[in-house]
Design an enzyme around this catalytic site. Structure first.
Site, mmCIF file in Angstrom:
data_model
loop_
_atom_site.group_PDB
_atom_site.id
_atom_site.type_symbol
_atom_site.label_atom_id
_atom_site.label_comp_id
_atom_site.label_asym_id
_atom_site.label_seq_id
_atom_site.Cartn_x
_atom_site.Cartn_y
_atom_site.Cartn_z
ATOM 1 N N ASN A 156 -0.079 4.492 -0.648
ATOM 2 C CA ASN A 156 -0.668 5.770 -0.245
ATOM 3 C C ASN A 156 -1.328 5.743 1.125
ATOM 4 O O ASN A 156 -1.910 6.745 1.556
ATOM 5 C CB ASN A 156 -1.667 6.256 -1.301
ATOM 6 N N ASP B 130 -1.742 -1.188 -3.891
ATOM 7 C CA ASP B 130 -1.999 -0.440 -5.122
ATOM 8 C C ASP B 130 -0.858 -0.617 -6.114
ATOM 9 O O ASP B 130 0.164 -1.245 -5.816
ATOM 10 C CB ASP B 130 -2.229 1.040 -4.810
ATOM 11 N N ASP C 43 -4.526 -10.157 -15.816
ATOM 12 C CA ASP C 43 -5.595 -11.135 -15.659
ATOM 13 C C ASP C 43 -6.681 -10.841 -16.691
ATOM 14 O O ASP C 43 -7.170 -9.714 -16.778
ATOM 15 C CB ASP C 43 -6.194 -11.048 -14.247
ATOM 16 N N ASP D 157 -8.723 -16.261 -16.670
ATOM 17 C CA ASP D 157 -9.545 -16.756 -15.572
ATOM 18 C C ASP D 157 -10.588 -17.753 -16.089
ATOM 19 O O ASP D 157 -11.260 -17.494 -17.082
ATOM 20 C CB ASP D 157 -10.234 -15.564 -14.900
ATOM 21 N N ASP E 179 -3.975 4.074 2.349
ATOM 22 C CA ASP E 179 -5.431 3.979 2.518
ATOM 23 C C ASP E 179 -5.888 2.595 2.955
ATOM 24 O O ASP E 179 -7.076 2.327 3.058
ATOM 25 C CB ASP E 179 -6.157 4.397 1.235
ATOM 26 N N GLU F 4 -6.577 -20.822 -16.755
ATOM 27 C CA GLU F 4 -7.059 -21.529 -15.569
ATOM 28 C C GLU F 4 -8.157 -22.498 -16.003
ATOM 29 O O GLU F 4 -9.109 -22.106 -16.668
ATOM 30 C CB GLU F 4 -7.607 -20.525 -14.549
ATOM 31 N N ASP G 100 0.854 -1.194 0.000
ATOM 32 C CA ASP G 100 0.000 0.000 0.000
ATOM 33 C C ASP G 100 0.889 1.242 0.000
ATOM 34 O O ASP G 100 1.497 1.582 1.003
ATOM 35 C CB ASP G 100 -0.908 -0.044 1.237
ATOM 36 N N HIS H 112 -3.835 -17.003 -5.350
ATOM 37 C CA HIS H 112 -4.789 -16.244 -4.551
ATOM 38 C C HIS H 112 -6.040 -17.037 -4.199
ATOM 39 O O HIS H 112 -6.865 -16.571 -3.408
ATOM 40 C CB HIS H 112 -5.194 -14.971 -5.311
ATOM 41 N N ASP H 113 -6.208 -18.220 -4.785
ATOM 42 C CA ASP H 113 -7.422 -19.006 -4.578
ATOM 43 C C ASP H 113 -7.223 -20.214 -3.668
ATOM 44 O O ASP H 113 -8.167 -20.991 -3.480
ATOM 45 C CB ASP H 113 -7.962 -19.512 -5.923
#
Length: 604
Positions: A36, A42, A111, A219, A38, A278, A34, A352-353
């Protein structure tokens, strides 16, 4: 032994290519860095870590979606393929990322999510306005069915992936149902419509390639062709109203036609691209998946198959115990069958899955075991034939979320829906307000997608260094809680330690690049029935590798099979113990220490 393999494998299997040799690192942007303050990772955060990734040995970054999205499914519900979601930055930031990567001789893979889009995408907004709208056929719209009593019913019995509910959603505005294999906010695109395909090829793929993107991770690409008649699915679970649809939605009748058209119209026109598809919901069927990656078919370079990922349970949130011999059999079959048929593998244990590999296939119960098994899994992946993928945090042995975290800390839609449906079911069955949910929490603790999505652990400071330390710029906590162990397991602590997991990954990647037998070598499994040692030979031209992996916390005396030949002429050796190689090999017996990994290189 080597000559028999070489006689059956197509010659092109060992032909060198960048997409085969590159090291690909997946960045899940919300949780990477991150810039910035928040609370959300990013694009500028990714740019700030490019030198770190280059030093690790990374050649390519696969960036999970950063497009504009309502974020129902963490960005995989895209409302505008040309805009960057403000959570992640701007289009100018992505242009800068591409430029900075190209300066470093790195490539960016985006992606490509085109089985479905967001219900807020312009195409769907137009589509639902009327039945004669030009965009109506961009999606799968169907009229309702009615029971004998007049009850309105969906067009068929298909179940959506994220819940036990219907894959069809009624649209009051246009008085029809639309198909969504995932959540209702992700309507499926109808690839039977030529205008859909042309819009994807021109407005999405070419648009991004012309901006400098170097390829696509596609995907659930094997779902884009459905059986057009949309028949009822077989009833596998009589207790459920809706059934798994993948007999009619995975690897459909026109899938290869569509991918060959995509290759002909787009991919072939941009030399040097990297493509990976995938391909879920295809269980134990090599013959169905290998055509996607045969060079003569002109479709994709590689695919992500899920068989290895499902060895510890399918459906994903229903875990099971497994034997090492099962894990080896799956790994070996994909290695050997790809070399025999001339296809190409993707090598990965994390993304990520899925939950963290150290918690699934290693041992995270003590720091020593965690370090050893993280290195062992690195040695395994870095010596298998195929294109290697590393997921953020894997290189520092990030582990599953702590077992004492409550359900409120699990933010993934699949986790939340699974828990909520089970809770409602148990309340109705028992009449209790707080029924026992310990088994469901145990399943989530082992297999949830959330484990891969908490913030990357950069240092032992505020929020593990995920957000800026300047508190004036910091306006909120990270979108997902930082792991409790971040002070002990982070990049800053490991990067200067030559014995750390991070340092081993760096050495192992360098070893892989130096020894092409790792990437291209013909694979021969040794001792397939052993539940202790995963051993194999890799052969490429005049080089032979012997890989010995002790998957137990006990010392094991392993007798080398005859086909290993002599190992006394080793030219290089890498292992996961700091005290050097094992005891001398005597009478072809190697004494492997607990969780020891040894890779021995030599001539044939």
């Amino acid at each position: 032994m080597g000559s028999s393999v070489e006689a059956t494998a197509p010659s092109h299997y060992q032909e060198r290519a960048h997409f085969k040799e590159c090291i690909i690192y997946q960045v899940y942007p919300a949780s990477f860095c991150d810039a910035n303050g928040d609370g959300m990772g990013d694009v500028q955060g990714v740019i700030s870590k490019l030198d770190y990734l280059k030093d690790l040995g990374v050649d390519v970054i696969w960036l999970s979606p950063v497009y504009k999205s309502p974020f129902i499914d963490n960005g995989y519900d895209i409302s505008d393929y040309h805009e960057i979601d403000q959570r992640f930055g701007t289009l100018a930031d992505v242009d800068q990322l591409i430029a900075e990567m190209h300066k470093r001789d790195m490539k960016l893979v985006m992606d490509l999510v085109v089985n479905h889009c967001s219900d807020q995408h312009e195409w769907f907004v137009e589509s639902r306005k009327s039945k004669d709208n030009p965009y109506r056929d961009f999606f799968w719209w169907r009229p309702a069915k009615y029971s004998d009593s007049g009850e309105r019913l969906p067009p068929n019995n298909w179940r959506e992936e994220f819940s036990s509910g219907s894959a069809w959603e009624w649209d009051e505005l246009s008085q029809e149902y639309y198909l969504h294999l995932y959540c209702k906010e992700q309507p499926d695109l109808n690839w039977e419509t030529p205008a859909v395909r042309q819009a994807i090829y021109t407005d999405i793929m070419k648009w991004w390639l012309d901006r400098g993107c170097d390829g696509f991770r596609m995907d659930v690409i094997n779902l884009i062709s459905k059986v057009p008649s949309l028949p009822d699915a077989p009833i596998k679970n009589p207790d459920e109203k809706f059934q798994e649809s993948y007999k009619y939605t995975a690897n459909g009748p026109r899938i290869h036609e569509f991918l060959q058209e995509m290759n002909r119209e787009v991919l072939s026109k941009y030399p040097g691209l990297i493509t990976v598809g995938e391909t879920p919901f295809t269980h134990h069927d090599f013959d169905v998946l290998v055509p996607y990656v045969l060079p003569e078919n002109k479709e994709l370079q590689t695919i992500f198959q899920f068989e290895q990922q499902e060895v510890d349970g399918y459906p994903q949130l229903v875990p099971k115990d497994y034997k090492l011999s099962e894990f080896k059999e799956i790994t070996a079959r994909w290695q050997i069958e790809m070399q025999n048929r001339g296809g190409w593998n993707s090598i990965y244990l994390e993304n990520h899955d899925v939950a963290r590999s150290i918690s699934r296939f290693g041992n995270d119960s003590t720091p020593t075991y965690r370090t050893l098994t993280a290195k062992l899994l690195s040695a395994l992946q870095c010596t298998l034939s195929g294109t290697l993928y590393v997921y953020q945090g894997e290189e520092i042995a990030m582990a599953n979320l702590p077992k004492d975290w409550p359900i409120e800390e699990y933010v993934d839609i699949a986790s939340q829906v699974y828990y909520a449906e089970e809770l409602a079911l148990r309340k109705s069955k028992t009449g209790e307000e707080n029924p026992d949910m310990s088994d469901i929490m145990s399943a989530l603790q082992r297999k949830s997608r959330d484990h891969a999505r908490n913030p990357m652990q950069w240092d032992d400071g505020l929020d593990a260094g995920f957000s800026p330390k300047n508190k004036e710029r910091w306006v909120g906590k990270p979108w997902m809680r930082v792991h409790d162990d971040y002070k002990k397991w982070n990049v800053a602590k490991q990067i200067g330690d030559p014995e750390s997991v991070l340092s081993f990954w760096k050495k192992m990647i360098a070893f892989r690049k130096a020894h092409l037998a790792c990437t291209y070598g013909y694979f021969t499994l040794l001792s397939p029935s052993s539940e202790e040692v995963f051993a194999y030979i890799k052969e490429y031209k005049n080089e032979r590798l012997l890989v010995l992996l002790n998957f137990t916390k006990e010392s094991v005396s392993y007798t080398l099979p005859e086909q290993t030949g002599e190992v006394g002429d080793m030219t290089d050796l890498i292992g996961n113990y700091t005290s050097g190689p094992p005891e001398h090999i005597e009478n072809r017996v190697v004494k492997l220490r607990p969780y020891e990994a040894l890779v021995i290189a030599g001539g044939k």
